[in-house]
Write a protein that holds these residues in place. Structure first.
Motif, PDB file in Angstrom:
ATOM      1  N   UNK A 178      38.937  32.130  64.546  1.00  0.00           N
ATOM      2  CA  UNK A 178      37.687  32.613  63.951  1.00  0.00           C
ATOM      3  C   UNK A 178      37.315  33.979  64.526  1.00  0.00           C
ATOM      4  N   UNK A 179      37.478  34.145  65.826  1.00  0.00           N
ATOM      5  CA  UNK A 179      37.125  35.414  66.467  1.00  0.00           C
ATOM      6  C   UNK A 179      37.969  36.566  65.946  1.00  0.00           C
ATOM      7  N   UNK A 180      39.206  36.258  65.572  1.00  0.00           N
ATOM      8  CA  UNK A 180      40.110  37.305  65.073  1.00  0.00           C
ATOM      9  C   UNK A 180      39.914  37.588  63.582  1.00  0.00           C
ATOM     10  N   UNK A 181      39.097  36.774  62.910  1.00  0.00           N
ATOM     11  CA  UNK A 181      38.907  36.906  61.473  1.00  0.00           C
ATOM     12  C   UNK A 181      37.960  38.066  61.167  1.00  0.00           C
ATOM     13  N   UNK A 182      38.382  38.939  60.274  1.00  0.00           N
ATOM     14  CA  UNK A 182      37.529  40.017  59.779  1.00  0.00           C
ATOM     15  C   UNK A 182      36.681  39.440  58.655  1.00  0.00           C
ATOM     16  N   UNK A 183      35.374  39.252  58.903  1.00  0.00           N
ATOM     17  CA  UNK A 183      34.552  38.533  57.924  1.00  0.00           C
ATOM     18  C   UNK A 183      34.422  39.294  56.608  1.00  0.00           C
ATOM     19  N   UNK A 184      34.476  40.631  56.655  1.00  0.00           N
ATOM     20  CA  UNK A 184      34.406  41.403  55.404  1.00  0.00           C
ATOM     21  C   UNK A 184      35.685  41.215  54.585  1.00  0.00           C
ATOM     22  N   UNK A 185      36.821  41.205  55.261  1.00  0.00           N
ATOM     23  CA  UNK A 185      38.076  40.950  54.562  1.00  0.00           C
ATOM     24  C   UNK A 185      38.101  39.518  54.040  1.00  0.00           C
ATOM     25  N   UNK A 186      37.562  38.578  54.827  1.00  0.00           N
ATOM     26  CA  UNK A 186      37.562  37.178  54.417  1.00  0.00           C
ATOM     27  C   UNK A 186      36.732  36.965  53.155  1.00  0.00           C
ATOM     28  N   UNK A 187      35.556  37.590  53.068  1.00  0.00           N
ATOM     29  CA  UNK A 187      34.752  37.406  51.856  1.00  0.00           C
ATOM     30  C   UNK A 187      35.432  38.070  50.667  1.00  0.00           C
ATOM     31  N   UNK A 188      36.202  39.134  50.907  1.00  0.00           N
ATOM     32  CA  UNK A 188      36.982  39.719  49.818  1.00  0.00           C
ATOM     33  C   UNK A 188      38.056  38.749  49.333  1.00  0.00           C
ATOM     34  N   UNK A 189      38.666  38.005  50.253  1.00  0.00           N
ATOM     35  CA  UNK A 189      39.630  36.966  49.877  1.00  0.00           C
ATOM     36  C   UNK A 189      38.959  35.928  48.973  1.00  0.00           C
ATOM     37  N   UNK A 190      37.730  35.553  49.360  1.00  0.00           N
ATOM     38  CA  UNK A 190      37.037  34.512  48.608  1.00  0.00           C
ATOM     39  C   UNK A 190      36.579  35.014  47.229  1.00  0.00           C
ATOM     40  N   UNK A 191      36.047  36.222  47.159  1.00  0.00           N
ATOM     41  CA  UNK A 191      35.597  36.739  45.862  1.00  0.00           C
ATOM     42  C   UNK A 191      36.786  36.974  44.929  1.00  0.00           C
ATOM     43  N   UNK A 192      37.905  37.424  45.484  1.00  0.00           N
ATOM     44  CA  UNK A 192      39.101  37.591  44.653  1.00  0.00           C
ATOM     45  C   UNK A 192      39.616  36.235  44.166  1.00  0.00           C
ATOM     46  N   UNK A 193      39.446  35.207  44.989  1.00  0.00           N
ATOM     47  CA  UNK A 193      39.840  33.855  44.568  1.00  0.00           C
ATOM     48  C   UNK A 193      38.955  33.363  43.429  1.00  0.00           C
ATOM     49  N   UNK A 194      37.669  33.717  43.458  1.00  0.00           N
ATOM     50  CA  UNK A 194      36.785  33.399  42.336  1.00  0.00           C
ATOM     51  C   UNK A 194      37.311  34.039  41.058  1.00  0.00           C
ATOM     52  N   UNK A 195      37.693  35.308  41.134  1.00  0.00           N
ATOM     53  CA  UNK A 195      38.234  36.005  39.959  1.00  0.00           C
ATOM     54  C   UNK A 195      39.508  35.323  39.459  1.00  0.00           C
ATOM     55  N   UNK A 196      40.355  34.921  40.398  1.00  0.00           N
ATOM     56  CA  UNK A 196      41.600  34.258  40.018  1.00  0.00           C
ATOM     57  C   UNK A 196      41.313  32.956  39.275  1.00  0.00           C
ATOM     58  N   UNK A 197      40.391  32.171  39.809  1.00  0.00           N
ATOM     59  CA  UNK A 197      40.044  30.906  39.162  1.00  0.00           C
ATOM     60  C   UNK A 197      39.472  31.125  37.764  1.00  0.00           C
ATOM     61  N   UNK A 198      38.548  32.064  37.641  1.00  0.00           N
ATOM     62  CA  UNK A 198      37.903  32.297  36.350  1.00  0.00           C
ATOM     63  C   UNK A 198      38.900  32.714  35.281  1.00  0.00           C
ATOM     64  N   UNK A 199      39.979  33.398  35.702  1.00  0.00           N
ATOM     65  CA  UNK A 199      40.978  33.872  34.751  1.00  0.00           C
ATOM     66  C   UNK A 199      42.094  32.867  34.497  1.00  0.00           C
ATOM     67  N   UNK A 200      42.120  31.774  35.262  1.00  0.00           N
ATOM     68  CA  UNK A 200      43.243  30.845  35.162  1.00  0.00           C
ATOM     69  C   UNK A 200      43.117  29.975  33.904  1.00  0.00           C
ATOM     70  N   UNK A 201      44.201  29.797  33.155  1.00  0.00           N
ATOM     71  CA  UNK A 201      44.132  29.007  31.920  1.00  0.00           C
ATOM     72  C   UNK A 201      43.818  27.529  32.135  1.00  0.00           C
TER      73      UNK A 201
END
Length: 231
Positions: free
Chosen positions: A77-100
């Motif tokens: 957790x200490x090594x996690x970049x929280x800004x990069x992590x939320x970008x991972x999560x928001x991009x995952x939202x986009x992936x889900x919304x576009x998935x057939x």
């Protein structure tokens, strides 16, 4: 069975575990792991949700690293970049919304401890995240939080939890109720942090986990159906 996939995060790639229901399509649910990483428990949980009719994507914030030792989890957790992590999560939202395999334009998001903080954050960034389920986390929010999201919330919390403040949990619940959000927070007697995770024999509580699972499925089906109807 689920599968590992890659998805784009800007110019980078991230990996995630995707599980699709037997019928081939279902409402989308983002699953955000605890500080242990995307271990076998969370992969199995994605498959359980898929068996209940949901298309599930679980992003891997640690890129394959997992642990079952608290000190090592704290280091991850200490090594996690929280800004990069939320970008991972928001991009995952986009992936889900576009998935057939995803039905509708509204998603559920479920997070555990560390992951709970990310799903509550996501609910303020993406209005498509209209249903949020948190397990023992995500309650330390600013006073205007409820005005920044219209999501419905279900929370599962431990009675004896050194990591989460009961006062903060109740404050968030009252904040959401005052804003007329659909909210139900449950405290499970005699439980501690991680009580839902059956790979934590020091904390797992089978009775509480069963009840939390039943409440979660009922909540996801009810609120996602309603969100899709009103989208």
């Amino acid at each position: 069975m689920g599968e590992w996939i890659k998805y784009a995060v800007g110019e980078k790639e991230a990996r995630a575990y995707l599980s699709v229901p037997e019928q081939g399509r279902g409402p989308g649910v983002l699953l955000c792991h605890a500080w242990w990483g995307l271990n076998g428990f969370f992969q199995e949980l994605a498959e359980r949700l898929a068996s209940a009719g949901f298309t599930v994507l679980a992003p891997d914030l640690y890129d394959g690293k997992t642990t079952d030792i608290i000190d090592e989890a704290e280091a991850l957790v200490s090594a996690l970049d929280y800004k990069e992590a939320i970008n991972y999560e928001t991009a995952a939202v986009d992936y889900l919304l576009a998935h057939p395999a995803v039905e509708g334009e509204q998603l559920g998001a479920m997070g555990f401890s560390l992951g709970a903080a990310y799903v509550t954050w996501l609910a303020t960034l993406r209005p498509q995240v209209s249903v949020v389920v948190v397990f023992y986390g995500g309650v330390e929010q600013e006073a205007d939080y409820a005005t920044r999201t219209k999501a419905a919330f279900l929370g599962h919390f431990a009675e004896e939890d050194p990591y989460e403040s009961t006062d903060e949990m109740r404050r968030m619940e009252e904040m959401l109720r005052a804003a007329r959000r659909d909210v139900a927070f449950h405290v499970y007697p005699g439980t501690g942090h991680w009580f839902f995770e059956n790979d934590r024999p020091d904390a797992y509580n089978a009775e509480a986990a069963k009840l939390a699972w039943e409440r979660t499925l009922d909540f996801l089906h009810r609120t996602l159906d309603r969100a899709q109807a009103g989208q």
